[in-house]
Design an enzyme around this catalytic site. Structure first.
Site, PDB file in Angstrom:
ATOM      1  N   THR A  65       1.174  -1.126  -0.139  1.00 26.84           N
ATOM      2  CA  THR A  65       0.256  -0.194   0.299  1.00 26.84           C
ATOM      3  C   THR A  65       0.784   1.672   0.094  1.00 26.84           C
ATOM      4  O   THR A  65       2.553   1.281  -0.132  1.00 26.84           O
ATOM      5  CB  THR A  65      -1.433  -0.281   0.961  1.00 26.84           C
ATOM      6  OG1 THR A  65      -1.853   1.276   1.167  1.00 26.84           O
ATOM      7  CG2 THR A  65      -0.228  -0.322   2.762  1.00 26.84           C
ATOM      8  N   LYS A  69       3.974   1.378  -3.668  1.00 22.56           N
ATOM      9  CA  LYS A  69       3.219   0.043  -4.905  1.00 22.56           C
ATOM     10  C   LYS A  69       4.575   1.017  -6.360  1.00 22.56           C
ATOM     11  O   LYS A  69       4.192  -0.508  -7.562  1.00 22.56           O
ATOM     12  CB  LYS A  69       1.706   1.001  -5.944  1.00 22.56           C
ATOM     13  CG  LYS A  69       0.865   0.434  -4.536  1.00 22.56           C
ATOM     14  CD  LYS A  69      -0.343   1.141  -4.826  1.00 22.56           C
ATOM     15  CE  LYS A  69      -1.511   0.528  -3.275  1.00 22.56           C
ATOM     16  NZ  LYS A  69      -3.063   1.354  -3.736  1.00 22.56           N
ATOM     17  N   GLU A  81       0.241  -8.599 -16.767  1.00 22.46           N
ATOM     18  CA  GLU A  81      -0.090  -7.299 -17.908  1.00 22.46           C
ATOM     19  C   GLU A  81      -1.009  -6.157 -17.486  1.00 22.46           C
ATOM     20  O   GLU A  81      -0.759  -5.082 -17.721  1.00 22.46           O
ATOM     21  CB  GLU A  81      -1.461  -7.462 -18.887  1.00 22.46           C
ATOM     22  CG  GLU A  81      -1.527  -7.389 -20.152  1.00 22.46           C
ATOM     23  CD  GLU A  81      -2.376  -8.092 -21.204  1.00 22.46           C
ATOM     24  OE1 GLU A  81      -2.655  -6.609 -21.891  1.00 22.46           O
ATOM     25  OE2 GLU A  81      -2.661  -8.838 -21.239  1.00 22.46           O
ATOM     26  N   GLY A 132      -0.949   9.421  -8.805  1.00 27.08           N
ATOM     27  CA  GLY A 132      -0.056   8.663  -8.294  1.00 27.08           C
ATOM     28  C   GLY A 132      -0.464   7.603  -8.756  1.00 27.08           C
ATOM     29  O   GLY A 132      -1.182   6.599  -9.778  1.00 27.08           O
ATOM     30  N   ALA A 134      -2.023   5.103  -6.952  1.00 24.03           N
ATOM     31  CA  ALA A 134      -3.293   4.477  -6.878  1.00 24.03           C
ATOM     32  C   ALA A 134      -3.980   4.886  -8.217  1.00 24.03           C
ATOM     33  O   ALA A 134      -5.040   4.156  -8.398  1.00 24.03           O
ATOM     34  CB  ALA A 134      -4.158   5.153  -6.077  1.00 24.03           C
ATOM     35  N   LYS A 159       2.008  15.817 -14.218  1.00 18.54           N
ATOM     36  CA  LYS A 159       1.833  14.322 -13.691  1.00 18.54           C
ATOM     37  C   LYS A 159       0.918  13.908 -14.195  1.00 18.54           C
ATOM     38  O   LYS A 159       0.496  12.912 -14.966  1.00 18.54           O
ATOM     39  CB  LYS A 159       1.747  13.676 -12.715  1.00 18.54           C
ATOM     40  CG  LYS A 159       3.402  13.832 -11.764  1.00 18.54           C
ATOM     41  CD  LYS A 159       3.410  13.510 -10.163  1.00 18.54           C
ATOM     42  CE  LYS A 159       3.502  11.932 -10.017  1.00 18.54           C
ATOM     43  NZ  LYS A 159       3.286  11.503  -9.662  1.00 18.54           N
ATOM     44  N   GLY A 241     -13.559   3.740   0.227  1.00 17.97           N
ATOM     45  CA  GLY A 241     -12.507   2.802  -0.584  1.00 17.97           C
ATOM     46  C   GLY A 241     -12.505   1.681   0.491  1.00 17.97           C
ATOM     47  O   GLY A 241     -11.681   0.472   0.029  1.00 17.97           O
TER      48      GLY A 241
END
Length: 277
Positions: A65, A69, A81, A132, A134, A159, A241
Site C-alpha cells: 500500500t 506501489k 499485464e 500517482g 493508485a 503528472k 475505499g
C-alpha cells in the site's frame, strides 16, 4: 514434525490503519486455509530491503500500500499485464522458481465496488483526483466501463498529463489543471491519501452536484474528510475505499491460494469492526 504455516503480509508507511490482516484472516477462515497475515511498516526509503528480507524468510506473498506501489513495480521480477499497464503493484507472489511476480488488483476492486453500489459508469463523466500509482492502477478498468469521459487532475499538472497521454489509446481521457475545473462530474474518485491527514485536494467544490457520486479510496470510521466535503456540497452518494479494499484483497487471495473468497460477507464484518472502534 512442525508444519510451517504460510506467511503473508501487507507493507506500508503508515500501516497502523490497515485492515488487510483482518480481511485475510476472515478469508482464510471462510476458505479453510491455514496461513498467517501481518501488517509490516517499511521505512519510506527501505521497501526493497524489507521485501527482500520477507521473501528470504520464506514469505509467500504480500500486499503493498502507500507509498510503495511503484517501488513494488520495480522490485518484481515479472509483471502481470494489468500491473504492467498500471505501472504500480499492490500484490507480490513468490513463484515456485523463486522469482517474484507483481500484480495490480486495485482497478478490479474499485470497479466491482462501484458496480456493487449500482453506480452507473457507462456514459458517465468521471473525474479522478491524483496521478500517482493508485490513480494509474484504476484508469484502464474504468475506461473499460465505457464512460463518456475520464478527466485526471493533479496538484502537479504534468503528472496528470503524462497519465492522460499514456492511456489516450484506451478511451476518452483528458488531463486538466486543478485550478481550471469548475464543472460537475457524475463520479468523482479521490485517489490521493489526503484524507488520512484530514486534508482536502486543492480543487473546487463545483465538481459536485446532486447527481454526483463521490468515492474516496481512503477509508475510516464514518465519513472521510473528502466524502464529508462532498456531502456538504450536494453529492448524492459518498462511498469510501473499504469495498475496494475487500475487492482487491479477494483478487490477491485468489492469486496466492487459487480460491476466490466471498467479499460481501467480509465487507459487512469489516464495516462492523471499523464502526465499533
Amino acid at each position: 514434525m512442525t508444519l510451517q504455516i504460510d506467511r503473508y503480509a501487507v507493507f506500508g508507511n503508515p500501516i497502523g490503519h490497515s485492515k488487510s490482516p483482518f480481511i485475510h484472516t476472515l478469508f482464510a477462515r471462510q476458505t479453510n486455509q491455514s496461513l498467517v497475515y501481518t501488517a509490516e511498516t517499511a521505512p519510506v526509503d527501505g521497501f526493497v530491503e524489507a521485501a527482500k528480507a520477507f521473501f528470504a524468510d520464506d514469505g509467500k506473498g504480500c500486499n503493498v500500500t502507500v507509498p510503495f506501489k511503484e517501488d513494488a513495480y520495480r522490485f518484481a521480477n515479472r509483471l502481470t499485464e494489468r500491473a504492467e499497464l498500471a505501472g504500480a503493484v499492490n500484490t507480490l507472489k513468490k513463484l515456485d522458481d523463486g522469482e517474484i511476480i507483481g500484480d495490480n488488483t486495485d482497478g478490479e476492486g474499485l470497479v466491482q465496488d462501484l458496480l456493487q453500489h449500482q453506480v452507473v459508469l457507462e456514459g458517465a463523466r468521471i473525474l479522478v483526483i491524483g496521478a500517482g500509482g493508485a490513480a494509474r492502477g484504476v484508469i484502464k478498468p474504468l475506461l473499460d466501463q465505457k464512460p463518456s469521459s475520464l478527466t485526471i487532475t493533479n496538484r502537479t499538472f504534468s503528472k496528470a498529463q503524462q497519465l492522460a497521454d499514456l492511456f489516450v489509446s484506451h478511451g476518452p481521457i483528458v488531463a486538466k489543471e486543478m485550478t481550471t475545473i469548475e464543472e460537475a462530474y457524475d463520479v468523482i474518485i479521490n485517489s490521493t491519501s489526503a484524507s488520512l491527514n484530514g486534508e482536502l485536494p486543492a480543487v473546487s467544490s463545483a465538481i459536485f452536484s446532486t447527481n454526483s457520486t463521490s468515492y474516496d479510496m481512503m477509508y475510516g470510521k464514518g465519513l472521510t474528510s473528502f466524502n464529508q466535503w462532498a456531502k456538504e456540497h450536494g453529492a448524492a452518494h459518498a462511498y469510501d475505499g473499504l469495498g475496494m479494499l475487500v475487492g482487491q484483497a479477494a483478487e490477491s487471495f485468489m492469486l496466492w491460494r487459487g480460491l476466490r473468497p466471498g467479499a460481501k460477507q467480509i465487507l459487512r464484518e469489516l464495516r462492523k469492526n471499523l464502526e465499533g472502534q
